[in-house]
Every structure is written in structure tokens, then in C-alpha cells.
Design a protein around this motif. Structure first.
Motif, PDB file in Angstrom:
ATOM      1  N   ARG A 116      31.464  27.284  41.985  1.00 52.03           N
ATOM      2  CA  ARG A 116      30.477  28.535  41.654  1.00 52.03           C
ATOM      3  C   ARG A 116      30.105  28.164  40.220  1.00 52.03           C
ATOM      4  O   ARG A 116      29.067  28.651  39.990  1.00 52.03           O
ATOM      5  CB  ARG A 116      31.507  29.743  41.689  1.00 52.03           C
ATOM      6  CG  ARG A 116      31.932  30.611  42.948  1.00 52.03           C
ATOM      7  CD  ARG A 116      32.607  31.638  42.933  1.00 52.03           C
ATOM      8  NE  ARG A 116      32.964  32.381  44.265  1.00 52.03           N
ATOM      9  CZ  ARG A 116      33.750  33.318  44.019  1.00 52.03           C
ATOM     10  NH1 ARG A 116      34.553  33.702  43.080  1.00 52.03           N
ATOM     11  NH2 ARG A 116      33.888  33.840  45.412  1.00 52.03           N
TER      12      ARG A 116
ATOM     13  N   GLU B 275      26.143  28.466  39.123  1.00 55.28           N
ATOM     14  CA  GLU B 275      25.674  29.201  38.231  1.00 55.28           C
ATOM     15  C   GLU B 275      24.900  28.544  36.916  1.00 55.28           C
ATOM     16  O   GLU B 275      23.703  29.036  36.722  1.00 55.28           O
ATOM     17  CB  GLU B 275      26.962  30.097  37.726  1.00 55.28           C
ATOM     18  CG  GLU B 275      27.428  31.048  38.453  1.00 55.28           C
ATOM     19  CD  GLU B 275      28.325  31.562  37.998  1.00 55.28           C
ATOM     20  OE1 GLU B 275      28.964  31.411  36.750  1.00 55.28           O
ATOM     21  OE2 GLU B 275      29.279  32.568  38.592  1.00 55.28           O
TER      22      GLU B 275
ATOM     23  N   SER C 241      19.875  37.052  39.642  1.00 57.56           N
ATOM     24  CA  SER C 241      21.270  37.747  40.348  1.00 57.56           C
ATOM     25  C   SER C 241      22.396  37.280  39.763  1.00 57.56           C
ATOM     26  O   SER C 241      23.390  38.034  39.540  1.00 57.56           O
ATOM     27  CB  SER C 241      21.099  37.878  41.794  1.00 57.56           C
ATOM     28  OG  SER C 241      21.299  36.398  42.352  1.00 57.56           O
ATOM     29  N   LEU C 242      22.500  36.089  39.407  1.00 53.94           N
ATOM     30  CA  LEU C 242      23.695  35.292  39.095  1.00 53.94           C
ATOM     31  C   LEU C 242      24.056  35.658  37.792  1.00 53.94           C
ATOM     32  O   LEU C 242      25.254  36.025  37.725  1.00 53.94           O
ATOM     33  CB  LEU C 242      23.613  33.914  39.103  1.00 53.94           C
ATOM     34  CG  LEU C 242      23.783  33.291  40.595  1.00 53.94           C
ATOM     35  CD1 LEU C 242      23.449  31.741  40.592  1.00 53.94           C
ATOM     36  CD2 LEU C 242      24.956  33.714  41.288  1.00 53.94           C
TER      37      LEU C 242
ATOM     38  N   LYS D 294      23.226  38.427  36.189  1.00 55.55           N
ATOM     39  CA  LYS D 294      23.743  39.953  36.312  1.00 55.55           C
ATOM     40  C   LYS D 294      25.290  39.960  36.869  1.00 55.55           C
ATOM     41  O   LYS D 294      26.053  40.959  36.549  1.00 55.55           O
ATOM     42  CB  LYS D 294      22.764  40.601  37.050  1.00 55.55           C
ATOM     43  CG  LYS D 294      21.481  40.975  36.608  1.00 55.55           C
ATOM     44  CD  LYS D 294      20.441  41.411  37.687  1.00 55.55           C
ATOM     45  CE  LYS D 294      19.157  41.681  36.778  1.00 55.55           C
ATOM     46  NZ  LYS D 294      18.185  42.528  37.666  1.00 55.55           N
ATOM     47  N   GLU D 295      25.347  39.374  38.060  1.00 59.72           N
ATOM     48  CA  GLU D 295      26.858  39.186  38.629  1.00 59.72           C
ATOM     49  C   GLU D 295      27.985  38.763  37.413  1.00 59.72           C
ATOM     50  O   GLU D 295      28.895  39.415  37.322  1.00 59.72           O
ATOM     51  CB  GLU D 295      26.889  38.351  39.632  1.00 59.72           C
ATOM     52  CG  GLU D 295      28.220  38.036  40.304  1.00 59.72           C
ATOM     53  CD  GLU D 295      28.689  39.126  41.073  1.00 59.72           C
ATOM     54  OE1 GLU D 295      30.241  39.056  41.282  1.00 59.72           O
ATOM     55  OE2 GLU D 295      28.009  40.025  41.478  1.00 59.72           O
TER      56      GLU D 295
ATOM     57  N   PHE E  86      28.684  41.654  35.337  1.00 60.20           N
ATOM     58  CA  PHE E  86      29.473  42.719  35.646  1.00 60.20           C
ATOM     59  C   PHE E  86      31.183  42.123  35.784  1.00 60.20           C
ATOM     60  O   PHE E  86      31.968  42.894  35.478  1.00 60.20           O
ATOM     61  CB  PHE E  86      29.174  43.131  37.057  1.00 60.20           C
ATOM     62  CG  PHE E  86      30.068  44.309  37.417  1.00 60.20           C
ATOM     63  CD1 PHE E  86      29.902  45.357  37.168  1.00 60.20           C
ATOM     64  CD2 PHE E  86      30.774  43.852  38.701  1.00 60.20           C
ATOM     65  CE1 PHE E  86      30.583  46.420  37.658  1.00 60.20           C
ATOM     66  CE2 PHE E  86      31.478  45.020  39.358  1.00 60.20           C
ATOM     67  CZ  PHE E  86      31.505  46.378  38.562  1.00 60.20           C
ATOM     68  N   GLN E  87      31.121  40.755  36.212  1.00 59.75           N
ATOM     69  CA  GLN E  87      32.456  40.411  35.958  1.00 59.75           C
ATOM     70  C   GLN E  87      33.028  40.289  34.923  1.00 59.75           C
ATOM     71  O   GLN E  87      34.311  40.682  34.528  1.00 59.75           O
ATOM     72  CB  GLN E  87      32.398  38.887  36.614  1.00 59.75           C
ATOM     73  CG  GLN E  87      32.149  38.817  38.253  1.00 59.75           C
ATOM     74  CD  GLN E  87      33.164  39.464  39.038  1.00 59.75           C
ATOM     75  OE1 GLN E  87      34.312  39.630  38.767  1.00 59.75           O
ATOM     76  NE2 GLN E  87      32.795  40.330  39.842  1.00 59.75           N
TER      77      GLN E  87
ATOM     78  N   LEU F 183      27.576  49.524  41.022  1.00 52.98           N
ATOM     79  CA  LEU F 183      28.216  48.129  40.920  1.00 52.98           C
ATOM     80  C   LEU F 183      29.640  48.315  41.296  1.00 52.98           C
ATOM     81  O   LEU F 183      30.391  47.487  41.853  1.00 52.98           O
ATOM     82  CB  LEU F 183      27.763  47.689  39.564  1.00 52.98           C
ATOM     83  CG  LEU F 183      26.448  47.060  39.531  1.00 52.98           C
ATOM     84  CD1 LEU F 183      26.100  46.365  38.082  1.00 52.98           C
ATOM     85  CD2 LEU F 183      25.959  45.868  40.577  1.00 52.98           C
TER      86      LEU F 183
ATOM     87  N   GLN G 271      30.257  48.959  44.935  1.00 48.29           N
ATOM     88  CA  GLN G 271      29.966  47.712  45.606  1.00 48.29           C
ATOM     89  C   GLN G 271      31.265  46.531  45.577  1.00 48.29           C
ATOM     90  O   GLN G 271      31.594  46.109  46.531  1.00 48.29           O
ATOM     91  CB  GLN G 271      28.727  46.960  45.051  1.00 48.29           C
ATOM     92  CG  GLN G 271      28.220  45.858  45.750  1.00 48.29           C
ATOM     93  CD  GLN G 271      27.105  45.349  45.270  1.00 48.29           C
ATOM     94  OE1 GLN G 271      26.125  45.980  44.717  1.00 48.29           O
ATOM     95  NE2 GLN G 271      26.853  44.168  45.397  1.00 48.29           N
ATOM     96  N   HIS G 272      31.715  46.514  44.131  1.00 46.02           N
ATOM     97  CA  HIS G 272      32.377  45.374  43.956  1.00 46.02           C
ATOM     98  C   HIS G 272      34.189  45.666  44.106  1.00 46.02           C
ATOM     99  O   HIS G 272      34.746  44.965  44.262  1.00 46.02           O
ATOM    100  CB  HIS G 272      32.027  44.822  42.861  1.00 46.02           C
ATOM    101  CG  HIS G 272      30.809  44.124  42.666  1.00 46.02           C
ATOM    102  ND1 HIS G 272      30.628  42.777  43.028  1.00 46.02           N
ATOM    103  CD2 HIS G 272      29.554  44.669  42.359  1.00 46.02           C
ATOM    104  CE1 HIS G 272      29.448  42.302  42.839  1.00 46.02           C
ATOM    105  NE2 HIS G 272      28.675  43.496  42.264  1.00 46.02           N
TER     106      HIS G 272
END
Length: 287
Positions: free
Chosen positions: A169, A173, A180-181, A183-184, A187-188, A221, A224-225
Motif C-alpha cells: 500500500r 501511495e 483519493s489516496l 485524502k484517504e 483521514f487515517q 467519512l 463510511q470507514h
């Protein structure tokens, strides 16, 4: 002048037909510049220093991971001889272990990645840890290898497989330009921030400002997550942390409640029982 390189052999590290070896090492100025006939993933858990790799020297510090294929010459050195440590957890494994890990995989990109590693098609790679995701895996691997509890070899293989997925991953990245990566990842990072700031009084507005997401999008988010609203997730994080403190310490429940951000013990007790089915006292006694 060309450095003298010593070759380390896997048969020195892998005992009793095992294909993996994990250790925690205080780096020094004595260990030789070396290559090896096995694969290595190293994670710096403490301090700072230098990584001599090939003809280059890189500054390194806690939270950095290094993938080192067969034949790469390298050595870690601490910053100085003054007592400042450079501590590394090393995971050494035979390429013969990779077909076993491939048997775990169900997604073609993961399978392809592991075969490329097995065939020596991946070059050395380094990455800065995000969210302590690598550190948690390395600590678990070291604990498993050190305790040698029943089933530890299976656990080590499972943890190494998780490490491989995370490594893949990370590489994707760094290579992928898909917006989108990032942004993901942002959030993480936010979830990591919540887990490490249990004691703070946080609001959705504060989190939106911190992350750059709108409050409305942030709520989406979280659903969703995590499958929860941000506040319910926040409560679950606090209760999870308080559960750990109840089992690992003898601190008073009032102090534990305050350590995870609850000033009112009655509110803490109510939330804890709602999420676990037990009061804090009952939870501690059950062990």
C-alpha cells in the motif's frame, strides 16, 4: 576506497527449519557493513543515526522503515558514541517463505507484489511510518518471536503478511497520482490523532479544521470507514483505551476516567457499561 562487505547467511539466523527471524538491536559502530542472502525489513523504533547503504549515507530516525532485498550492502550506525541510541527491530526472512504468504493472498496485486519480491524484482525502499501502522506490526512480531508461545510461527507468518500488505500500500501511495489516496491518508491520520489524544476535549469543528474536511463530509467519512458517527467512534476509542488501562495498571477508576477525557465519573461509568456490558470494576475483576 571501496568498503569491505561481509555476507550474512540465513542459515545462521533461521533455526529448526524456521524461515523468519526477528530481533531488536541497539546499533553500534562494531557491526560490519554487510549484505545477506535473505530479505530484510528494518524499522527504527528509537533514536536517530545513519543508514549506510551502497555508496550513500542517509540520516534516519524513529518511525522509518527500510526494505532491503538480497545483495544490498548496508549497515545502521548511531548518531554518536555519546550514548544516544539507535534501536532497530529487524525482520529477516527467507524468500522461500513468500510462496506460503502468497497462499494467504486473494487479490492479484498482492500476489504479484509478493512474487516480484520473491523473484528479486523489487529494489530497496524506505518509507516514513503513517499512523504507527508499521510500528504496531513490528512490536507484535518481536513479542511473538521472543515469547515463543504455541502457534507463534503461524502468528509470525500472519503478521508478516499484514506487513507485506501495508508495505505494498505504501509503495502504491508513493507512486499513484490518484488524489483519493492523499485524502484517504489524511483521514487515517485523523483516526490516529483521535486514538492518541483520548484525554482532550474534541469537537467535530476542531477535527474539521485539523483535517481540512468540511464537518458534513467528515461525518460521511466516519460512517463510511467506521460505521459510526464521529462521536460514537470517539467514545469507543476512549473506552478501548480505558479498558487497556484497567487491565494493565492498578490506577483508580477515577484517574483512568480522567486519563481518557472524562471529568465526570458517572458519565464514564455509563458509557463504559453501555459499550462493554460491564462496569469498569466488573471489567477489571473478570481478569
Amino acid at each position: 576506497m571501496k568498503k569491505t562487505t561481509e555476507t550474512l547467511r540465513g542459515n545462521y539466523f533461521f533455526k529448526q527449519d524456521e524461515l523468519i527471524y526477528v530481533n531488536r538491536n541497539d546499533e553500534n559502530f562494531v557491526g560490519p557493513f554487510h549484505d545477506h542472502d535473505f530479505l530484510e525489513i528494518a524499522y527504527i523504533v528509537e533514536g536517530e543515526g545513519f543508514h549506510h547503504i551502497g555508496e550513500s549515507v542517509q540520516k534516519v530516525r524513529k518511525g522509518e522503515l527500510f526494505y532491503l532485498p538480497i545483495g544490498i550492502s548496508h549497515v545502521f550506525r548511531p548518531k554518536s558514541t555519546s550514548g544516544q541510541k539507535l534501536v532497530v527491530i529487524n525482520c529477516l526472512f527467507s524468500p522461500n517463505l513468500l510462496p506460503k504468504l502468497i497462499a494467504f493472498a486473494s487479490e492479484k496485486p498482492t500476489v504479484d507484489f509478493l512474487w516480484r519480491m520473491r523473484d528479486g524484482l523489487l529494489s530497496n525502499y524506505s518509507v516514513r511510518d503513517r499512523n504507527d501502522r508499521f510500528e504496531r506490526l513490528f512490536q507484535s512480531m518481536f513479542e511473538q518471536y521472543s515469547t515463543r508461545a504455541p502457534g507463534c510461527e503461524d502468528m509470525l507468518h500472519a503478521l508478516l503478511f499484514q506487513l507485506m500488505v501495508e508495505l505494498h500500500r505504501s509503495m502504491r501511495e508513493s507512486e499513484n497520482t490518484d488524489q483519493s489516496l492523499p485524502k484517504e491518508a489524511a483521514f487515517q491520520d485523523l483516526l490516529h490523532y483521535l486514538r492518541n489524544n483520548c484525554e482532550q476535549e474534541l469537537t467535530l469543528s476542531h477535527l474539521a479544521h485539523l483535517s481540512g474536511f468540511s464537518e458534513r463530509h467528515l461525518q460521511r467519512l466516519f460512517h463510511q470507514h467506521t460505521g459510526q458517527s464521529w462521536f460514537k467512534y470517539w467514545q469507543s476509542v476512549r473506552v478501548r483505551r480505558s479498558s487497556e488501562l484497567l487491565l494493565r495498571t492498578s490506577d483508580k477508576i477515577q484517574h483512568i476516567a480522567e486519563a481518557v477525557g472524562y471529568k465526570d465519573i458517572h458519565s464514564f461509568n455509563a458509557v463504559f457499561k453501555r459499550l462493554t456490558g460491564l462496569t469498569p470494576s466488573q471489567y477489571r475483576k473478570r481478569e
